[in-house]
Design an enzyme around this catalytic site. Structure first.
Site, PDB file in Angstrom:
ATOM      1  CG  ASP A  60       0.060  -8.301 -11.934  1.00  0.00           C
ATOM      2  OD1 ASP A  60       0.754  -7.472 -11.287  1.00  0.00           O
ATOM      3  OD2 ASP A  60       0.176  -9.524 -11.788  1.00  0.00           O
ATOM      4  CG  ASN A  87      -3.453   3.349  -4.773  1.00  0.00           C
ATOM      5  OD1 ASN A  87      -3.278   4.022  -3.761  1.00  0.00           O
ATOM      6  ND2 ASN A  87      -3.985   2.121  -4.715  1.00  0.00           N
ATOM      7  CB  ALA A 159      12.362  -3.720  -0.018  1.00  0.00           C
ATOM      8  CE1 TYR A 160       5.271   0.887   0.715  1.00  0.00           C
ATOM      9  CE2 TYR A 160       6.109   2.333   2.433  1.00  0.00           C
ATOM     10  CZ  TYR A 160       5.117   1.993   1.533  1.00  0.00           C
ATOM     11  OH  TYR A 160       3.977   2.761   1.443  1.00  0.00           O
ATOM     12  CB  VAL A 162      14.940   1.562  -1.601  1.00  0.00           C
ATOM     13  CG1 VAL A 162      15.498   1.628  -3.018  1.00  0.00           C
ATOM     14  CG2 VAL A 162      16.078   1.655  -0.593  1.00  0.00           C
ATOM     15  CE  LYS A 164       4.986   3.504  -1.825  1.00  0.00           C
ATOM     16  NZ  LYS A 164       3.962   3.516  -2.879  1.00  0.00           N
ATOM     17  NE  ARG A 195      -9.785   3.732  10.629  1.00  0.00           N
ATOM     18  CZ  ARG A 195      -9.857   5.050  10.821  1.00  0.00           C
ATOM     19  NH1 ARG A 195      -8.936   5.665  11.521  1.00  0.00           N
ATOM     20  NH2 ARG A 195     -10.853   5.749  10.302  1.00  0.00           N
ATOM     21  CB  THR A 196      -5.397   0.339   4.039  1.00  0.00           C
ATOM     22  OG1 THR A 196      -3.976   0.469   4.254  1.00  0.00           O
ATOM     23  CG2 THR A 196      -5.978   1.673   3.623  1.00  0.00           C
TER      24      THR A 196
HETATM   25  P1  NDP Z   1      -3.300  -1.882   0.545  1.00  0.00           P
HETATM   26  O1  NDP Z   1      -2.260  -2.902   0.811  1.00  0.00           O
HETATM   27  O2  NDP Z   1      -4.462  -1.813   1.442  1.00  0.00           O
HETATM   28  O3  NDP Z   1      -3.805  -2.011  -0.970  1.00  0.00           O
HETATM   29  C1  NDP Z   1      -2.856  -2.143  -1.988  1.00  0.00           C
HETATM   30  C2  NDP Z   1      -3.557  -2.247  -3.320  1.00  0.00           C
HETATM   31  O4  NDP Z   1      -2.544  -2.428  -4.317  1.00  0.00           O
HETATM   32  C3  NDP Z   1      -4.484  -3.474  -3.396  1.00  0.00           C
HETATM   33  O5  NDP Z   1      -5.604  -3.133  -4.186  1.00  0.00           O
HETATM   34  C4  NDP Z   1      -3.616  -4.499  -4.103  1.00  0.00           C
HETATM   35  O6  NDP Z   1      -4.348  -5.467  -4.820  1.00  0.00           O
HETATM   36  C5  NDP Z   1      -2.887  -3.577  -5.080  1.00  0.00           C
HETATM   37  N1  NDP Z   1      -1.727  -4.222  -5.676  1.00  0.00           N
HETATM   38  C6  NDP Z   1      -0.640  -4.753  -5.081  1.00  0.00           C
HETATM   39  N2  NDP Z   1       0.177  -5.283  -5.998  1.00  0.00           N
HETATM   40  C7  NDP Z   1      -0.394  -5.072  -7.198  1.00  0.00           C
HETATM   41  C8  NDP Z   1      -0.050  -5.391  -8.528  1.00  0.00           C
HETATM   42  N3  NDP Z   1       1.064  -6.065  -8.839  1.00  0.00           N
HETATM   43  N4  NDP Z   1      -0.869  -4.995  -9.526  1.00  0.00           N
HETATM   44  C9  NDP Z   1      -2.000  -4.314  -9.258  1.00  0.00           C
HETATM   45  N5  NDP Z   1      -2.421  -4.029  -8.024  1.00  0.00           N
HETATM   46  C10 NDP Z   1      -1.611  -4.398  -7.008  1.00  0.00           C
HETATM   47  O7  NDP Z   1      -2.529  -0.473   0.533  1.00  0.00           O
HETATM   48  P2  NDP Z   1      -3.072   1.015   0.832  1.00  0.00           P
HETATM   49  O8  NDP Z   1      -4.399   1.199   0.237  1.00  0.00           O
HETATM   50  O9  NDP Z   1      -2.835   1.300   2.248  1.00  0.00           O
HETATM   51  O10 NDP Z   1      -1.974   1.847   0.024  1.00  0.00           O
HETATM   52  C11 NDP Z   1      -2.239   2.475  -1.220  1.00  0.00           C
HETATM   53  C12 NDP Z   1      -1.019   3.305  -1.579  1.00  0.00           C
HETATM   54  O11 NDP Z   1      -0.749   4.256  -0.546  1.00  0.00           O
HETATM   55  C13 NDP Z   1       0.261   2.483  -1.741  1.00  0.00           C
HETATM   56  O12 NDP Z   1       1.035   3.035  -2.779  1.00  0.00           O
HETATM   57  C14 NDP Z   1       0.971   2.675  -0.414  1.00  0.00           C
HETATM   58  O13 NDP Z   1       2.348   2.479  -0.512  1.00  0.00           O
HETATM   59  C15 NDP Z   1       0.593   4.113  -0.097  1.00  0.00           C
HETATM   60  N6  NDP Z   1       0.698   4.459   1.321  1.00  0.00           N
HETATM   61  C16 NDP Z   1      -0.155   3.903   2.247  1.00  0.00           C
HETATM   62  C17 NDP Z   1      -0.067   4.264   3.578  1.00  0.00           C
HETATM   63  C18 NDP Z   1      -0.983   3.749   4.616  1.00  0.00           C
HETATM   64  O14 NDP Z   1      -0.860   4.176   5.797  1.00  0.00           O
HETATM   65  N7  NDP Z   1      -1.928   2.869   4.310  1.00  0.00           N
HETATM   66  C19 NDP Z   1       0.956   5.246   4.037  1.00  0.00           C
HETATM   67  C20 NDP Z   1       1.789   5.758   2.974  1.00  0.00           C
HETATM   68  C21 NDP Z   1       1.633   5.382   1.677  1.00  0.00           C
HETATM   69  P3  NDP Z   1      -4.601  -6.982  -4.239  1.00  0.00           P
HETATM   70  O15 NDP Z   1      -5.870  -6.923  -3.472  1.00  0.00           O
HETATM   71  O16 NDP Z   1      -4.701  -7.791  -5.482  1.00  0.00           O
HETATM   72  O17 NDP Z   1      -3.423  -7.338  -3.395  1.00  0.00           O
END
Ligand code: NDP
Length: 238
Positions: A60, A87, A159-160, A162, A164, A195-196
């Site tokens: 975490d 990530n 917040a997001y 800042v 990044k 797409r997530t």
């Molecule tokens: P998702 O929200 O789909 O997934 C986020 C992941 O981070 C999940 O596995 C979540 O776990 C995990 N997570 C969140 N908080 C914690 C924590 N405290 N400890 C450990 N794991 C944690 O995001 P994406 O897959 O879309 O994004 C992945 C990365 O790419 C991020 O850094 C995001 O900012 C970046 N990004 C994404 C974009 C997009 O279009 N999707 C665009 C630009 C950047 P849990 O299931 O437990 O919540």
């Protein structure tokens, strides 16, 4: 050659899951960081179903007190971490009960975003990069976003954005401090709009496409770049 070990945070879904899968297909020992035992079971089953060998580990990144201990324990139990993919992140300003404007932002949203998106990666780098420098090899990839680009900074999601921009700054600092301390490279990347759960259903890119640049950075050769920001394997502006 012995297999390299990669830790991917936030790897139970979305882009992180796909990075873990692609790294496993490239022959890495992959530690997929997830937040709970329950998520470890679900992610483990999903990797198995795809026929890839990935170990799920509980990490975490928002638990600042325990994070260094957890990482040290992982390195003892599995192996030294050669590749670190920061990530995991949250996007909690905007729809979902919080305002997307700076004028609606709460202290709680700012603090929680900072803890997960900035302090977490700062701690993982602070804990893991010294071992990489001592061993003379390491690749660190910080999953950033165009939302953190100062050159294109605009309104909304304060917040997001800042967090990044700060992650990009940390990338430059860590790269500069690791430079000349062995073959250790620290880079940031943007996955594009994917797409997530975070990106939503309208996003044009698949998680597999979103993972590609991070996987490329994880496998850079010794003469590859460090301290850069990339999308689609090309440098982009800060
Ligand atoms: P998702 O929200 O789909 O997934 C986020 C992941 O981070 C999940 O596995 C979540 O776990 C995990 N997570 C969140 N908080 C914690 C924590 N405290 N400890 C450990 N794991 C944690 O995001 P994406 O897959 O879309 O994004 C992945 C990365 O790419 C991020 O850094 C995001 O900012 C970046 N990004 C994404 C974009 C997009 O279009 N999707 C665009 C630009 C950047 P849990 O299931 O437990 O919540």
């Amino acid at each position: 050659m012995t297999k390299r070990t990669a830790l991917v945070t936030g790897a139970n879904r979305g882009i992180g899951f796909e990075i873990a899968r692609q790294l496993a297909c490239q022959g890495f020992n992959v530690l997929a960081g997830v937040r709970s035992e329950q998520k470890a079971l679900a992610a483990g089953a999903a990797f198995k179903k795809l026929g890839v060998d990935v170990a799920t580990v509980i990490v975490d990144v928002a638990d600042a007190d325990r994070l260094p201990v957890v990482l040290a324990e992982l390195e003892r139990r599995y192996s030294a971490i050669d590749v670190l993919i920061n990530n995991a992140a949250i996007l909690i300003d905007g729809p979902g009960g919080f305002g997307a404007s700076l004028f609606d932002m709460t202290d709680d949203v700012f603090r929680r975003t900072w803890e997960t998106n900035v302090l977490g990666p700062a701690i993982t780098m602070r804990t893991i990069i010294p071992g990489m420098m001592a061993r003379g090899y390491g690749r660190v990839v910080n999953m950033s976003s165009l939302a953190g680009q100062l050159s294109g900074m605009r309104s909304g999601f304060p917040a997001y954005r800042v967090s990044k921009a700060a992650l990009n700054a940390l990338t430059r600092i860590a790269a500069a401090e690791a430079e000349a301390r062995g073959d250790v490279k620290v880079n940031a990347c943007s996955p594009g709009w994917v797409r997530t759960d975070m990106g939503g259903r309208e996003a044009p890119r698949s998680p597999a496409k979103g993972a590609e640049t991070a996987v490329w950075l994880a496998m850079l050769p010794a003469d590859g770049p460090t301290g850069g920001f990339f999308q689609d394997k090309e440098p982009i502006g800060w």
